[in-house]
Scaffold this active site. Structure first.
Site, PDB file in Angstrom:
ATOM      1  N   GLY A   1      -8.322 -24.476  -5.522  1.00 22.03           N
ATOM      2  CA  GLY A   1      -6.948 -24.053  -6.204  1.00 22.03           C
ATOM      3  C   GLY A   1      -6.615 -22.782  -6.088  1.00 22.03           C
ATOM      4  N   SER A   2      -5.685 -21.966  -6.834  1.00 21.08           N
ATOM      5  CA  SER A   2      -5.138 -20.765  -6.760  1.00 21.08           C
ATOM      6  C   SER A   2      -6.045 -19.566  -6.705  1.00 21.08           C
ATOM      7  CB  SER A   2      -4.109 -20.749  -7.618  1.00 21.08           C
ATOM      8  OG  SER A   2      -4.648 -20.387  -9.001  1.00 21.08           O
TER       9      SER A   2
ATOM     10  N   GLU B   1     -12.381 -22.720  -2.926  1.00 23.05           N
ATOM     11  CA  GLU B   1     -11.598 -22.639  -1.814  1.00 23.05           C
ATOM     12  C   GLU B   1     -10.287 -22.305  -2.424  1.00 23.05           C
ATOM     13  OE1 GLU B   1      -8.915 -25.616   0.522  1.00 23.05           O
ATOM     14  OE2 GLU B   1     -10.527 -26.599   0.211  1.00 23.05           O
TER      15      GLU B   1
ATOM     16  N   CYS C   1      -3.758 -27.241   1.915  1.00 20.27           N
ATOM     17  CA  CYS C   1      -4.505 -25.725   2.212  1.00 20.27           C
ATOM     18  C   CYS C   1      -4.517 -25.396   3.387  1.00 20.27           C
ATOM     19  CB  CYS C   1      -5.677 -25.945   1.498  1.00 20.27           C
ATOM     20  SG  CYS C   1      -6.813 -27.251   2.054  1.00 20.27           S
TER      21      CYS C   1
ATOM     22  N   GLY D   1      -6.353 -18.153 -10.217  1.00 13.93           N
ATOM     23  CA  GLY D   1      -7.368 -19.112 -11.065  1.00 13.93           C
ATOM     24  C   GLY D   1      -8.592 -19.120 -10.637  1.00 13.93           C
ATOM     25  N   GLY D   2      -8.948 -19.151  -9.351  1.00 13.08           N
ATOM     26  CA  GLY D   2     -10.201 -19.141  -8.953  1.00 13.08           C
ATOM     27  C   GLY D   2     -11.178 -17.793  -8.797  1.00 13.08           C
TER      28      GLY D   2
END
Length: 482
Positions: A201-202, A225, A262, A205-206
């Site tokens: 994800g972003s 990732e 990605c 957020g990650g």
């Protein structure tokens, strides 16, 4: 939304199931994975239709993604039955050594229950039954998946199919579960029963979840990732020899899936003074808008375009900054700038914009190219377009230092699922050194254990003298096969 009490029950069941799964043979776990793959294949049409209503990715793309998902489940079944993933090592005792050496036997063992966060841009391959789930189940971990809000109905239906397939195949109850809701995801990372987390994800957020994982009383691995710019370098010789072909390939790559891969090529370094930018503009002409995965993502796309367009030295070559991407779809935008402008303002220009856009960066010579590449954050991929007789060793070395996969005369969108794949790179591409795609993705959910002077009866079959599993092992320093 999953409540705290429900999560506690699921983690309790996952803990019991992980013990049973770790004790199962590789052949048994492989059968579980194949059963899930067969069940997903049997329900492809239903799942694709449901996914298309929530993600707008189109039946062709989604059907291919189901195939990739079931293919990687079967790959992990092959990985664990082949056996080298265990990294079995035996060093026999040497009593005559000074000091005496004991008998030591080392193997990788499953971590226990793990949490997995579904991705927005791959509703199958990086979601409920995706690579993180498959690789964890393969090695004997139980899995609790946090559904993505962008395809919640699909997640629920996929989870039903996976659960039923695992039950019918004889897997322990509680080995797989689905939760939903942001607060439940946060609690999942912090729950003491969870021993590792996989996330796609972003960056914001990650990073927030990563910080939670490592600040626990018992810190756990967080395999995230996150963001990736995926730089592409075009040499002068390549631009002169095939600029039209390169421009068409670039546009096809950065607009694929509305630029929501990605591995989208977000930065393209080109020699100054070529006609390549004009070729890219021509190739991008007539490319219309495409629906994005969620309203939130679509609303963020124009904001990212605007932020980039406001930077000194950055020009808009084609496309419109002011877009109504949420209602009209995201349309391609091509930016142009110079290496000197990037060197003067790297933090603002070298920032990922999720959507169908790319930045052409003109460099004057090899020294300037090396200097600006040194400012590029860690990425999943780095690409070189050069002619066969060109010397690119230094460029390969530099890209190898900032990316997990270096491509030659191709485009990074598209990730093969096989034994050699590396899908990961330095921060912020990932938070670890491991891959999230391919055979060695299982390494994330394993830890080494050594047994000293252990009785044969208590050893895992992979460590027994006769090698009953017939797997590759290293014995007294020598790599042996069956």
């Amino acid at each position: 939304m999953t409540t705290t009490s429900e999560l506690n029950e699921l983690t309790k069941a996952a803990t019991a199931a992980a013990t049973q799964a770790a004790a199962a043979t590789d052949g048994e776990r492989a059968a579980w994975l194949v059963a899930v793959a067969d069940a997903l294949d049997a329900n492809t049409d239903e799942l694709v239709a449901l996914a298309d209503t929530e993600t707008h990715l189109g039946p062709v793309r989604l059907k291919g993604e189901v195939g990739r998902t079931t293919g990687q489940l079967r790959l992990f079944a092959d990985v664990i039955t082949e056996g080298s993933y265990l990294e079995a090592i035996i060093d026999h005792a040497v009593p005559s050594a000074t000091p005496p050496k004991p008998d030591l036997r080392r193997i990788l063992r499953p971590l226990g229950p793990v949490g997995v966060f579904s991705a927005s841009n791959f509703p199958f391959a990086f979601s409920v039954a995706g690579g993180d789930t498959a690789s964890a189940l393969a090695v004997g971990c139980s899995v609790i998946v946090k559904a993505h809000s962008g395809h919640l109905k699909l997640s629920e239906r996929t989870a039903e199919i996976v659960t039923e397939a695992l039950d019918k195949a004889g897997a322990p109850r509680g080995i797989f579960a689905l939760i939903s809701g942001r607060s439940a995801g946060t609690e999942l990372v912090q729950h003491p029963a969870i021993k590792a987390v996989g996330f796609t994800g972003s960056i914001p957020g990650g990073r927030a979840l990563f910080d939670l994982a490592v600040s626990r009383p018992d810190p756990i691995p967080f395999y995230g990732e996150l963001g990736s710019l995926n730089p592409v370098v075009v040499t002068a010789a390549a631009a002169a020899a095939r600029s039209t072909e390169l421009a068409e390939g670039l546009v096809a790559s950065f607009t694929m899936g509305a630029g929501q891969f990605c591995t989208k090529p977000g930065l393209v370094f080109i020699p100054a003074g070529t006609g390549f930018p004009d070729q890219v503009v021509t190739a991008a002409a007539g490319k219309g808008g495409a629906p994005m995965l969620t309203t939130r993502i679509a609303e963020a796309y124009p904001d990212g375009l605007r932020q980039l367009a406001e930077q000194p030295g950055v020009d808009v070559l084609s496309g419109e900054i002011a877009q109504e991407a949420a209602s009209d779809g995201a349309a391609p935008v091509v930016f142009s700038t110079s290496a000197s402008a990037v060197l003067a303002n790297p933090d603002s220009i070298l920032e990922e914009c999720f959507g169908p856009t790319t930045v052409l960066i003109e460099y004057t010579d090899q020294d300037e190219l090396a200097a600006v590449l040194a400012k590029v954050p860690g990425s999943l991929t780095g690409t070189i377009h050069a002619e066969a007789d060109e010397e690119v060793t230094e460029l390969v070395t530099q890209l190898s230092g900032l990316a997990g996969r270096v491509l030659f005369n191709g485009w990074p969108t598209g990730v093969a699922v096989n034994w050699a794949q590396q899908h990961g790179g330095p921060w912020p591409a990932t938070t670890s050194l491991f891959t999230s795609v391919g055979a060695t993705a299982v390494r994330r959910f394993l830890r080494p254990v050594a047994y000293q002077d252990a009785p044969e009866a208590v050893l895992h079959p992979a460590l027994r003298e006769a090698n009953p599993l017939g797997i590759p092992r290293r014995v007294d320093g020598t790599l042996t096969t069956s």
